[in-house]
Every structure is written in structure tokens, then in C-alpha cells.
Design an enzyme around this catalytic site. Structure first.
Site, short mmCIF file in Angstrom:
data_model
loop_
_atom_site.label_atom_id
_atom_site.label_comp_id
_atom_site.label_asym_id
_atom_site.label_seq_id
_atom_site.Cartn_x
_atom_site.Cartn_y
_atom_site.Cartn_z
N ARG A 83 0.86 -1.18 0.00
CA ARG A 83 0.00 0.00 0.00
C ARG A 83 0.89 1.23 0.00
O ARG A 83 1.78 1.36 0.84
CB ARG A 83 -0.98 -0.04 1.17
CG ARG A 83 -0.63 0.71 2.40
CD ARG A 83 -1.69 0.71 3.48
NE ARG A 83 -1.19 0.13 4.72
CZ ARG A 83 -0.26 0.69 5.47
NH1 ARG A 83 0.27 1.84 5.14
NH2 ARG A 83 0.14 0.12 6.58
N TYR A 96 6.88 3.66 10.73
CA TYR A 96 7.33 2.27 10.88
C TYR A 96 7.99 1.74 9.61
O TYR A 96 8.35 0.57 9.55
CB TYR A 96 6.13 1.39 11.25
CG TYR A 96 4.93 1.65 10.36
CD1 TYR A 96 4.80 1.01 9.13
CD2 TYR A 96 3.97 2.59 10.72
CE1 TYR A 96 3.74 1.29 8.29
CE2 TYR A 96 2.90 2.88 9.88
CZ TYR A 96 2.79 2.22 8.67
OH TYR A 96 1.74 2.51 7.84
N HIS A 122 -1.88 3.73 6.42
CA HIS A 122 -2.95 2.79 6.74
C HIS A 122 -4.31 3.48 6.68
O HIS A 122 -5.27 2.97 6.13
CB HIS A 122 -2.72 2.20 8.14
CG HIS A 122 -3.90 1.45 8.64
ND1 HIS A 122 -4.21 0.20 8.18
CD2 HIS A 122 -4.88 1.79 9.52
CE1 HIS A 122 -5.33 -0.22 8.78
NE2 HIS A 122 -5.75 0.72 9.59
C1 LIG Z 1 -11.23 -7.26 14.91
C2 LIG Z 1 -10.46 -6.06 14.52
N1 LIG Z 1 -9.28 -5.82 15.13
C3 LIG Z 1 -8.58 -4.72 14.82
C4 LIG Z 1 -9.03 -3.84 13.88
C5 LIG Z 1 -8.29 -2.56 13.60
N2 LIG Z 1 -7.64 -2.63 12.31
C6 LIG Z 1 -8.26 -2.22 11.21
S1 LIG Z 1 -7.39 -2.53 9.86
C7 LIG Z 1 -6.13 -3.19 10.74
C8 LIG Z 1 -4.93 -3.71 10.05
C9 LIG Z 1 -5.33 -4.74 9.08
O1 LIG Z 1 -4.22 -5.24 8.44
P1 LIG Z 1 -4.40 -6.17 7.19
O2 LIG Z 1 -5.36 -7.25 7.50
O3 LIG Z 1 -3.05 -6.57 6.78
O4 LIG Z 1 -5.08 -5.24 6.11
P2 LIG Z 1 -4.49 -3.92 5.45
O5 LIG Z 1 -4.89 -2.78 6.33
O6 LIG Z 1 -3.03 -4.04 5.35
O7 LIG Z 1 -5.17 -3.83 4.14
C10 LIG Z 1 -6.41 -3.16 12.09
C11 LIG Z 1 -5.53 -3.63 13.15
C12 LIG Z 1 -10.27 -4.12 13.28
N3 LIG Z 1 -10.82 -3.29 12.39
N4 LIG Z 1 -10.95 -5.24 13.61
#
Ligand SMILES: Cc1ncc(C[n+]2csc(CCOP(=O)(O)OP(=O)(O)O)c2C)c(N)n1
Ligand SMILES: [Mg+2]
Lengths: 328, 319
Positions: free
Chosen positions: B239, B251, B243
Site C-alpha cells: 500500500r 514504521y 494505513h
Molecule cells: C477485529 C479487529 N481488530 C482490529 C481492527 C483494527 N484494524 C483495522 S485494519 C487493521 C490492520 C489490518 O491489516 P491487514 O489485515 O493486513 O489489512 P491492510 O490494512 O493491510 O489492508 C487493524 C488492526 C479491526 N478493524 N478489527
């Protein structure tokens, strides 16, 4: 006047409590998603990993069930974990560890075990985070014997209560409001511990007792200001800890006012307001001059769109309207 | 396989639509014209477009918090997606859902999700229905690398495999879960390796190579449709932006980001089309211009649309 200290934002009050307790007690350890370099999604842990190292401040995978469950095991063995669940909506993933494990092991072991863990999490709406990132679920945890539930509003209280929660030998669910981390308020320089299970009278008054907590307390105070101009004197009480509930402070107030309004951001059905009113009515009807009222959210998942979200959430005008009805 | 130029240009256009959509949003957020939070997929367009290119129109997908690209790639109308983000009555959910809770029944989009990993079991259930109802449909569940740490991921993949369901588990592995790098949140460095634990094939694919993604999903979808069960795809991408809007990206290094940008999936595909003589420079430029205009129109449509009004609790229950 006593030292009012300095003004800090809510996030800093949380950070101060964590920092003070970590300095005082080596067994206090933290983990959660992105609490290290990132400092937590609301900055509550900024700088703590740098100060205390990666052993004591850990980034965890997106595994709420294990984040909370590991805290239970570590707490059983004498550590004092304070874990951050990024949003209160995800406490539902952690709920097995909190409700079936943490809450019950003291009892199920016949008093052999103790679980001094704290589960911190941002709850609440008002920022357009929508249905899965805005819920107020304090009442869920109040319904589980074995847990304590804390919902502070003022930064000073948050610091004093979090410190007590960390030192408490029981599991504590500590709910912060996500739209409130930049709210500013005084905090004394010197260390301060506030007892769990003790309410605070935020404003004294004689006509109506208004009970509210978390960010919603701000709307209660705003309503009290408004109504003072109309000649209505409101006593505003922040229970701060929802379980165990300090009913005595509410009853003392009702002895003066005889009128009760409870307002919270969660919706009314099976909310903590229902419990407070039930306890008052059940045992202390004689104190009441009017039927109590609740002011709370509409019963719906919180909508994203601003006008709909506003319509769903209680505000100072809604509270003021309810107060006018009970003094009529 | 010989590729049709018009189809290839269609892929390019779809990627540009997503890129311009997300960049427009980034700008609108910066100007506080859109509330809440939102997660942009700039740099990951080939994953969304490549995967959806391998599907039938009646196949279904579900997605994550980073779901605008998937929605658009599956055929979502950019105007109504944008209107949802503006919280307008003309949005797909009439402003109720917002960025993380998009849904489009008619295009087979079974929801993005604010709960990391929350959609994976739901997609598995959709695949169970496809099997029981004999629709011949396949379901693709998109999720991030971070989501593979959730119990929901493990539980759903195990069931999906046990029940031989027509589903493709598509991990958009952008190497980070928010600020946490893959090596700090996953005990194994390859998500594809995890497939062995569920008795299904695990496939690694270069997620910035649109045709490679399409072909990997086509193979997995054929397998699923043929009654052989699920596949786990580990689609490696990156990406470009933070975020979410509040991310300072402390980071990771600027060098790492610059290196990733050199693998830009859109520019790469564009160069390929030119090099292989599928399109001229002016045709390629026209495709991008077309996508840019579509998004400007979408923003105009959204801004001109009315806000929702009335009872916020309408639509909580089915009648
Ligand atoms: C159950 C839950 N835990 C934590 C979050 C907070 N959160 C939203 S996105 C994210 C990171 C997700 O990472 P990834 O699955 O790799 O997807 P990316 O953002 O990289 O597309 C987190 C920790 C959430 N939305 N739901
Ligand atoms: Mg990721």
C-alpha cells in the site's frame, strides 16, 4: 485553592497512569495492536515502548481473543497486564477471555486464583466511524459477575482510576471514549489514586439529580449550564465506575432533589440507566417526587452519515428537555 | 493465451478508476469534506482488478476495511460509492454504511468489513449456499495479511476445506497490518504456507502483476467450481499511502516506499501494453483521462446529492 496542576488531554492522562504504574511495578506489562512505534490508534501509549522496551510494551497480532486470553494467563501467574483492544467493538472477539475466563477463575477456583488484568478500549460514537466502530457496550460487561467496569470522562479521573484498576486484583474493563482523547482538563502533578466503585459529584445542585458518564457527561454538564439560566439547579453525578455502582452517592443526591435523570450514549434498552433507575425505584421510591427519565441513543447501529448519526445520539438539548419534564 | 486488446485496456481503465477514486478521496479527506476514517488501496489496484477479472458476473465477493477497490472492480458505480462516502442518500447504503461497510447486492458485493477477518466466515457461508443451491457460483473473500492472525481466518478455512466449498481465500498481502510488519505479526513469512494446515493449495502471486493475479484466481475459481474446494492465494503487494488518514508511517522507510512505487502495478501494466503493441500511447492516455473524468463526475454527483433524513433506526430490521 489546591494545586490544579496542569491541563492535559485525555490520552495523556491515560499515558501518565500507565507510565507511573510501569515505573512503580515491574509486573505491569502492556500489549495490543500497534501500541509500540505507532503509540496506539489514539496515542495513549506514545513513547512507552521507547521508555520501557519491547518486552514490556508489545505489538500484538490482530488476535483479540489471544490478546485478552494471554492477559488472563499472565495475570494468573502474577503479572499485571494492561491490554489495549483497539476499538470496543472488538471486545466481542475478546469476550470469551474476558467473560468466561478472566471473570470466572477467581470463583471457579474457589478463591485460589486471581486475575489482575485490565482491558482498555475506546468506545462510543460521534466521529462518523459507523456501525462496527462506534458501539457503547458497557452494559454487556456490567452483566458479568466477576468484572469491574470503569467509564471515565475527565482526564484527572481517568488517570486516578486507571491506576487503581491496574492495582486491583480483579479483572477490569476500562472503557475510554474514542472521540474524547483530545479533550483537555486539569490533572494534578502529584500522584493520585481514585477508588473504583466511588462516584463523583461533578456539580452540586438542588432540583434534579442528573447521572451521566464517559463523554456524554459533557452534554450533561452543558445541559446543567443551560438550565441554570432557566433557574433549575442540577446536581450532576459521574459514577465513573459502573460496576460496582456507587448507589449511595446517587441516593444522597436524591434525598435533596427527589428527581432523577440518567443519560448515556448507549441506547436505553438493557442499558446501565435502566439498572440505576431500577435500583432507585425498587428500594427508594420514597425519595422520588417524579418518575425518573432516561436520555440515550436511538436503538440502532450507529449510521455513518452525519445527520443520521447526530439524530441517533443524545445531546445537551435532549438532556435539557428531559430535565424540564421531570421538574414540571 | 492470446489477449484481446480491448479487454486489456478495460483492465487498465479499471485500475485507473480505482487509483483516481482513491486519490480524490485522499484529497477530500485532507480538506475535511469526508468524515470518519478511510483506508485507501493505492498501489494495490492490480489485486482487485486482476481477481475480479477472473470471475463471472454472478460470482460474489466480500472485502475488508480497504474495500473501495474491490467494490469498483466488481462493477460498483463510482458515483454511488462516492456518494456513500459523502454520507448521501444516493449512496449504496443511503449513507448508513460508510467507507468500511459498503454493500452492493446487485453486483455480488457481500460487504466490506470493519472487523478484521470478520468477513471470511461470512464468505464461507455464502459459498456453502452456492454449493447447496447449485448455483455454480464461486465466492472470493478478500482479506489482509493482518487478518490471518484472527481465529476467524483459521476456523473458516478449516471449515471451507472440510466442506469442500466453492471459495477462494484471497489474501491481499501488503506486508503490513497497520504499523506492524508481517514478520512481527505472523510466525511464518509466507501466508501461502498456511494453506497446508487446512489441506488446500496455497499459491503465492505477484500482486502487482495484473495478469498473474487474474490467472491465479482463474485457476482457483475453476477448481472451486469444479467441486474441488478452496484455494488460499497469497497476493504480494504494497500500500503506497498510510494505513488510514492519521498514519504518519514512522514504521517504514522512504527508501522502501520508493522501491515499492517503482513496482507500481498500473504503470507496469501500461508499459506492458505499449511494449507488446496492444495499444498506442494516445490510446493509453485516453483511458486514463476517461477514468479521471469519471471520478470527477462521481465527486460532483455525490456533492450534489441530498443528505439522508428521517429516523436513523429505519432499516435495522427486515419487515
Ligand atoms: C477485529 C479487529 N481488530 C482490529 C481492527 C483494527 N484494524 C483495522 S485494519 C487493521 C490492520 C489490518 O491489516 P491487514 O489485515 O493486513 O489489512 P491492510 O490494512 O493491510 O489492508 C487493524 C488492526 C479491526 N478493524 N478489527
Ligand atoms: Mg496488510
Amino acid at each position: 485553592m489546591t494545586d490544579r496542576g496542569r491541563e492535559v488531554v485525555f490520552a495523556q492522562a491515560i499515558r501518565t497512569a500507565l507510565r507511573e504504574e510501569m515505573q512503580r511495578d515491574e509486573s505491569v506489562i502492556l500489549w495490543g495492536q500497534d501500541i509500540g512505534v505507532y503509540g496506539g490508534v489514539y496515542g495513549a501509549t506514545t513513547g512507552l515502548q521507547r521508555e520501557f522496551g519491547e518486552d514490556r510494551v508489545r505489538d500484538a497480532p490482530i488476535s483479540e481473543m489471544a490478546i485478552a486470553g494471554v492477559a488472563v494467563g499472565a495475570a494468573l501467574l502474577g503479572m499485571r497486564p494492561v491490554v489495549e483492544i483497539m476499538y470496543a467493538d472488538f471486545l466481542m472477539h475478546a469476550a470469551d477471555a474476558i467473560a468466561n475466563q478472566a471473570a470466572k477463575w477467581r470463583f471457579m477456583s474457589g478463591g485460589q486464583f486471581k486475575v489482575p488484568a485490565v482491558f482498555r478500549s475506546p468506545a462510543g460514537g460521534g466521529s462518523g466511524y459507523a456501525a462496527q466502530h462506534s458501539q457503547n457496550i458497557e452494559s454487556w460487561f456490567c452483566h458479568i459477575p466477576g468484572l469491574k467496569v470503569v467509564c471515565p470522562c475527565m482526564p484527572r479521573d481517568a488517570r486516578g482510576l486507571l491506576k487503581s484498576a491496574i492495582r486491583d486484583d480483579n479483572p477490569v474493563v476500562f472503557l475510554e471514549h474514542k472521540s474524547h482523547y483530545t479533550y483537555r482538563g486539569p490533572m494534578p502533578k502529584e500522584e493520585e489514586l481514585l477508588p473504583l466503585g466511588k462516584a463523583d459529584v461533578k456539580r452540586e445542585g438542588t432540583d434534579v439529580t442528573l447521572v451521566s458518564w464517559s463523554r456524554n457527561l459533557l452534554w450533561a454538564l452543558e445541559a446543567a449550564d443551560k438550565l441554570r439560566e432557566e433557574g433549575v439547579s442540577i446536581e450532576v453525578i459521574d459514577p465513573m465506575t459502573l460496576f460496582p455502582l456507587d448507589l449511595d452517592t446517587i441516593l444522597e443526591s436524591l434525598a435533596k432533589t427527589g428527581r432523577l435523570v440518567v443519560s448515556h450514549e448507549a441506547h436505553a434498552f438493557c442499558g446501565v440507566g435502566a439498572e440505576i433507575i431500577a435500583q432507585v425505584v425498587e428500594g427508594h421510591m420514597d425519595l422520588l417526587k417524579a418518575a425518573p427519565k432516561r436520555v440515550s441513543a436511538v436503538a440502532c447501529p450507529l449510521p455513518y452519515s452525519e445527520p443520521l448519526e447526530k439524530a441517533a445520539l443524545p445531546d445537551a438539548d435532549d438532556i435539557a428537555a428531559a430535565v424540564r419534564q421531570v421538574v414540571r | 493465451m492470446s489477449e484481446q486488446p480491448s479487454v486489456l485496456l478495460g483492465y487498465l481503465r479499471a485500475m485507473w478508476v480505482i487509483r483516481h477514486f482513491e486519490e480524490a478521496l485522499d484529497d477530500l479527506f485532507g480538506r475535511s469534506l469526508i468524515r470518519g476514517t478511510c483506508h485507501l488501496c493505492v498501489g494495490q489496484e492490480a489485486a482487485a482488478v486482476g481477481a475480479c477479472a477472473a470471475l463471472r458476473a454472478d460470482d460474489q465477493i466480500n472485502s475488508t476495511h480497504r474495500g473501495h477497490g474491490h467494490f469498483l472492480a466488481k462493477g460498483g458505480d463510482p458515483r454511488r460509492v462516492m456518494a456513500e462516502l459523502f454520507g448521501r442518500a444516493t449512496g449504496y447504503a443511503g449513507g448508513r454504511g460508510g467507507s468500511q461497510h459498503m454493500a452492493g447486492w446487485d453486483i455480488g458485493f457481500l460487504g466490506s468489513n470493519g472487523i478484521t477477518g470478520g468477513g471470511i466466515p461470512v464468505a464461507t457461508g455464502a459459498a456453502l449456499s452456492a454449493k447447496l443451491q447449485n448455483t455454480g457460483r464461486v465466492v472470493v473473500s478478500f482479506f489482509g495479511d493482518g487478518a490471518t492472525a484472527q481465529g476467524a481466518f483459521h476456523e473458516a478455512l478449516n471449515m471451507g476445506s472440510l466442506w469442500t466449498l466453492p471459495i477462494v481465500y484471497f489474501c491481499e498481502n501488503n506486508l503490513y497490518a497497520m504499523s506492524t510488519p508481517l514478520r512481527s505479526h505472523s510466525a511464518v513469512s509466507s501466508i501461502a504456507e498456511r494453506a497446508a494446515a487446512y489441506g488446500m493449495p496455497g499459491v503465492e502471486v505477484d500482486g502487482n502483476d495484473l495478469l498473474a493475479v487474474r490467472d491465479a484466481v482463474a485457476t482457483a475459481a475453476a477448481r472451486a467450481r469444479g467441486g474441488e474446494g478452496p484455494t488460499l492465494i497469497d497476493c504480494r503487494t504494497y500500500r503506497f499511502l498510510g494505513h488510514s488518514k492519521s498514519d504518519k508511517r514512522e514504521y517504514r522507510t522512504e527508501e522502501e516506499e520508493a522501491a515499492a512505487r517503482r513496482r507500481d502495478p498500473i504503470l507496469r501494466f501500461r508499459a506492458l501494453l505499449l511494449e507488446q503493441g496492444h495499444a498506442s500511447e494516445s490510446e493509453l492516455a485516453a483511458v486514463e483521462e476517461d477514468a479521471r473524468n469519471l471520478i470527477s463526475e462521481a465527486v460532483e454527483f455525490a456533492q450534489a446529492s441530498p443528505l439522508p433524513e428521517g429516523d436513523p433506526s429505519a432499516k435495522v430490521y427486515a419487515p
